[in-house]
Motif scaffolding. Structure first.
Motif, PDB file in Angstrom:
ATOM      1  N   PRO A 165       0.572   9.144  -1.214  1.00 20.58           N
ATOM      2  CA  PRO A 165      -0.437   8.584  -2.122  1.00 20.58           C
ATOM      3  C   PRO A 165       0.016   8.547  -3.581  1.00 20.58           C
ATOM      4  CG  PRO A 165      -1.057  10.795  -1.392  1.00 20.58           C
ATOM      5  CD  PRO A 165       0.103  10.388  -0.549  1.00 20.58           C
ATOM      6  N   GLY A 222       0.135   3.200  -9.601  1.00 23.67           N
ATOM      7  CA  GLY A 222      -0.154   1.770  -9.609  1.00 23.67           C
ATOM      8  C   GLY A 222       0.898   0.960  -8.887  1.00 23.67           C
ATOM      9  N   ASP A 223       1.599   1.597  -7.961  1.00 26.61           N
ATOM     10  CA  ASP A 223       2.706   0.971  -7.255  1.00 26.61           C
ATOM     11  C   ASP A 223       2.432   0.987  -5.758  1.00 26.61           C
ATOM     12  OD1 ASP A 223       5.143  -0.233  -6.851  1.00 26.61           O
ATOM     13  OD2 ASP A 223       6.358   1.483  -7.473  1.00 26.61           O
ATOM     14  N   ALA A 224       3.321   0.386  -4.999  1.00 27.85           N
ATOM     15  CA  ALA A 224       3.224   0.384  -3.544  1.00 27.85           C
ATOM     16  C   ALA A 224       4.424   1.103  -2.950  1.00 27.85           C
ATOM     17  CB  ALA A 224       3.158  -1.040  -3.005  1.00 27.85           C
ATOM     18  N   GLU A 225       4.193   1.806  -1.875  1.00 27.88           N
ATOM     19  CA  GLU A 225       5.288   2.434  -1.120  1.00 27.88           C
ATOM     20  C   GLU A 225       6.002   1.395  -0.259  1.00 27.88           C
ATOM     21  OE1 GLU A 225       5.026   4.772   2.914  1.00 27.88           O
ATOM     22  OE2 GLU A 225       4.190   5.977   1.279  1.00 27.88           O
ATOM     23  N   THR A 266      -1.522  -6.596  -7.722  1.00 30.04           N
ATOM     24  CA  THR A 266      -2.539  -5.895  -8.510  1.00 30.04           C
ATOM     25  C   THR A 266      -3.895  -6.592  -8.454  1.00 30.04           C
ATOM     26  OG1 THR A 266      -0.821  -5.088 -10.021  1.00 30.04           O
ATOM     27  CG2 THR A 266      -3.100  -5.015 -10.809  1.00 30.04           C
ATOM     28  N   ALA A 271       0.320   5.048  -5.119  1.00 30.84           N
ATOM     29  CA  ALA A 271      -0.917   4.417  -5.573  1.00 30.84           C
ATOM     30  C   ALA A 271      -1.345   4.986  -6.926  1.00 30.84           C
ATOM     31  CB  ALA A 271      -2.020   4.625  -4.540  1.00 30.84           C
ATOM     32  N   GLU A 272      -1.133   6.274  -7.124  1.00 29.97           N
ATOM     33  CA  GLU A 272      -1.485   6.902  -8.400  1.00 29.97           C
ATOM     34  C   GLU A 272      -0.667   6.316  -9.547  1.00 29.97           C
ATOM     35  OE1 GLU A 272      -0.843  11.022  -7.650  1.00 29.97           O
ATOM     36  OE2 GLU A 272      -2.426  11.143  -6.123  1.00 29.97           O
ATOM     37  N   GLY A 311       0.812  -1.205   0.000  1.00 38.75           N
ATOM     38  CA  GLY A 311       0.000   0.000   0.000  1.00 38.75           C
ATOM     39  C   GLY A 311       0.844   1.253   0.000  1.00 38.75           C
ATOM     40  N   SER A 312       0.177   2.388  -0.099  1.00 43.78           N
ATOM     41  CA  SER A 312       0.814   3.701  -0.047  1.00 43.78           C
ATOM     42  C   SER A 312       0.387   4.353   1.255  1.00 43.78           C
ATOM     43  CB  SER A 312       0.390   4.549  -1.251  1.00 43.78           C
ATOM     44  OG  SER A 312       0.754   3.906  -2.456  1.00 43.78           O
ATOM     45  N   TYR A 313       1.290   4.423   2.198  1.00 45.81           N
ATOM     46  CA  TYR A 313       0.926   4.786   3.560  1.00 45.81           C
ATOM     47  C   TYR A 313       1.252   6.227   3.922  1.00 45.81           C
ATOM     48  CZ  TYR A 313       0.545  -0.252   3.636  1.00 45.81           C
ATOM     49  OH  TYR A 313       0.195  -1.544   3.338  1.00 45.81           O
TER      50      TYR A 313
END
Length: 345
Positions: free
Chosen positions: A210, A216-219, A332, A213-214, A205-207
């Motif tokens: 953000p 299409g990736d994860a942090e 995904t 997430a925009e 997730g993107s914690y």
């Protein structure tokens, strides 16, 4: 051959490190040409390393008949095409990880490498050349921890580099968290366990930002992998590590455990004051693996001079990419993925 004349493509942060090594630190190696789409980088590099040739076109560099080898440190999305063109022109080729971002194209590269068996191809999985990781492999081979049954890997980039990465990712396809960052851990897992991945479940997730997430990736993300010998892999990757660059690996066996990098220490100096006991941490991958980057480049040049192939093969790149892509699909689609059935995309 008295020396190997090398053309370097890609003059970013890692390209600069490789350039310093190739120009000044690798025996019987001559950095003869540099290439970047940024003309100012080419000019600066030629002055810094005393390089006779500079190009803003990769194809023009490949036309230089003085060169023996190509060293690729360009963004990941260019790797496959540049590898194929370099091999087709008759050069030995070193390429930074990953081999590519899509399975169809890495299969094409695998075929190209196999068609040019008289040329040396090497992929930049530099952790295999780090003294600590090499020592762990030797201990596993000697049976000091019995049969390895679980590997746990942390790959955490410094929070201080988030803005720089986001700027890069918006302009270039990095492949996402698992392909871009965990690829080294996937390679180590295959190396240590002597097995290929069969199933993967990945989440993330993107914690704090953000923007991931925009894209299409994860942090921050995690993957659980079952290997075909029933060994287990636990992989954590993130781009928001407050204390610095944290790379940690643990291999658990039937008779013992090996841990590498539990504390990402910069050096052996320890400060003890009112804040407690403080170990300074490394702040980037080049600082942590400086020696390994030099060692892998030395191995590439020695392979050319000695007419042999490196231990890191194109298959290592293909299988690690396959696992990385399976993690990306699992993240995904939010489903369990059979690695051998991952879509060729």
């Amino acid at each position: 051959m008295k020396s190997v004349k090398v053309g370097l493509v890609g003059l970013g942060r890692l390209g600069q490190q490789h350039g310093d090594n190739l120009a000044f630190r690798i025996p019987r190696c001559e950095l003869t040409a540099v290439c970047s789409v940024v003309e100012a980088e080419v000019k600066q590099a030629r002055e810094r390393w005393g390089v006779p040739y500079g190009y803003t076109s990769y194809e023009e560099m490949l036309a230089n008949e003085e060169l023996d080898a190509i060293f690729i440190a360009s963004p990941s999305g260019f790797h496959c095409e540049q590898i194929k063109k370099g091999l087709e022109k008759g050069f030995h080729v070193f390429c930074e990880k990953p081999l590519g971002l899509h399975l169809a194209e890495v299969r094409e590269v695998e075929n190209a490498v196999n068609r040019h068996k008289d040329q040396v191809f090497m992929l930049g999985f530099m952790r295999r050349y780090d003294p600590s990781y090499q020592a762990a492999k030797e201990k596993i081979n000697r049976g000091e921890i019995g049969e390895p049954v679980l590997i746990r890997c942390y790959g955490l980039d410094p929070a201080s580099q988030i803005d720089g990465f986001l700027a890069f990712a918006k302009a270039n396809d990095s492949g996402g968290l698992f392909l871009d960052m965990s690829i080294h851990d996937f390679d180590l897992a295959r190396w240590y366990l002597g097995a290929e991945a069969s199933e993967v479940w990945a989440i993330g997730g993107s914690y704090s930002r953000p923007e991931f997430a925009e894209l299409g990736d994860a942090e921050t993300g995690a993957a659980m992998v079952r290997f075909d010998n029933q060994a287990i892999g636990l992989f954590v990757a993130g781009r928001n590590c407050a204390h610095g660059y944290h790379i940690e690996t643990e291999i658990i066996g039937t008779k013992g455990t090996i841990r590498i990098g539990s504390i990402p220490e910069r050096n052996q100096a320890v400060v003890m004051n009112e804040h407690g006991v403080i170990h300074e941490c490394v702040q980037g991958f080049i600082e942590r693996f400086e020696q390994a980057y030099r060692a892998e480049a030395e191995e590439f040049i020695r392979c050319i001079l000695e007419g042999r192939k490196p231990d890191v093969t194109v298959k290592d790149g293909v299988e690690s990419t396959k696992l990385g892509y399976a993690c990306k699909q699992s993240f995904t689609t939010k489903t369990l993925i059979n690695v051998q059935e991952v879509i060729l995309a």
